[in-house]
Design an enzyme around this catalytic site. Sequence first.
Site, short mmCIF file in Angstrom:
data_model
loop_
_atom_site.label_atom_id
_atom_site.label_comp_id
_atom_site.label_asym_id
_atom_site.label_seq_id
_atom_site.Cartn_x
_atom_site.Cartn_y
_atom_site.Cartn_z
CG ASP A 1 -11.75 1.08 2.19
OD1 ASP A 1 -11.70 1.57 1.04
OD2 ASP A 1 -10.72 0.80 2.85
CG HIS B 1 -10.66 -8.60 -2.97
ND1 HIS B 1 -9.60 -8.45 -2.10
CD2 HIS B 1 -10.24 -9.49 -3.90
CE1 HIS B 1 -8.60 -9.22 -2.48
NE2 HIS B 1 -8.96 -9.85 -3.57
CB SER C 1 -0.88 -4.81 -0.37
OG SER C 1 -1.16 -6.20 -0.51
N GLY D 1 6.31 -3.22 7.22
CA GLY D 1 6.47 -4.65 7.45
C GLY D 1 6.78 -5.37 6.15
#
EC number: 2.3.1.-
Length: 314
Positions: free
Chosen positions: A146, A161, A261, A288
């Site tokens: 982005d 990436h 990540s 998470g």
Amino acid sequence: MRMNFGLPLRMAKGCWIVNVSRQCSHGSIGLFVPPSPPPDPEKVKELQRFITLSKRLLVMTGAGISTESGIPDYRSEKVGLYARTDRRPIQHRDFVQSALIRQRYWARNFVGWPQFSSHQPNPAHWALSNWERLGKLYWLVTQNVDALHSKAGSQRLTELHGCMHRVLCLDCGEQTLRGELQERFEVLNPTWSVEAHGLAPDGDVFLTDEQVQSFQVASCTRCGGPLKPDVVFFGDTVNPDKVDFVHRRVKEADSLLVVGSSLQVYSGYRFILTAREKKLPIAILNIGPTRSDKLACLKVDTRCGELLPLIDPH
Ligand SMILES: [Zn+2]
């Protein structure tokens, strides 16, 4: 809260109208960032100690750092695109082999570009850029496409990436700016109008077959070859030279901090394995669980943009 409102473009020419489903900047954080508790003072202290002790800090970031800028990720529990829709990311082989798939991709990407390209860095991006300026950050590796780290001014940066802001010719390899391609699309599609419904992490949007079929795709101005965003699609591999380069940076580092990540993708996870081989201390800031929680000496489940600005990089 989702806000839908028409986004008229080029109305002065009366040529075409695009109605993009947008999330307002205020509501988008709630939409794309998983719920998390406020920073735990003890964890903040531990992370501060980790950063203070680091002399050659390597930071690896993923989609979780950009959700606070309003860009959805694919994997976050309940709020990621995998959880919210049945959409799946484009596959590299499909894109390269099929002109129809490229047409669909570029039509959607054309609609999503004004919004995708307008996203701005959040306090987490700015904090990392500041750490670099103060000599605290040795190298930054991002899995994101982005350009938000670049927009924040980071320079000691590898975009693992690639970046959506660049375009690559599949035949001759010429690199051009995505912004310039947008202008060519506008010229080629003066009367095209669509209504799009939602934005994916790669700038993609949702369109009907009829809308896609009438879209005129631009090709390489040098050789006429097909164009592809300069990003690694699913099913493709990261350039081996780039992988070697990052491995070297990891080996030169003395500590590794993961930011936003889940490390589910091997292209990023392999650098954690290298760091472990070198016995580098690893800290993870992610809402998470991640694939490497057991390898980390510190794991913090807090919003990146809330926590990183609290850390003193001196
Ligand atoms: Zn070309």
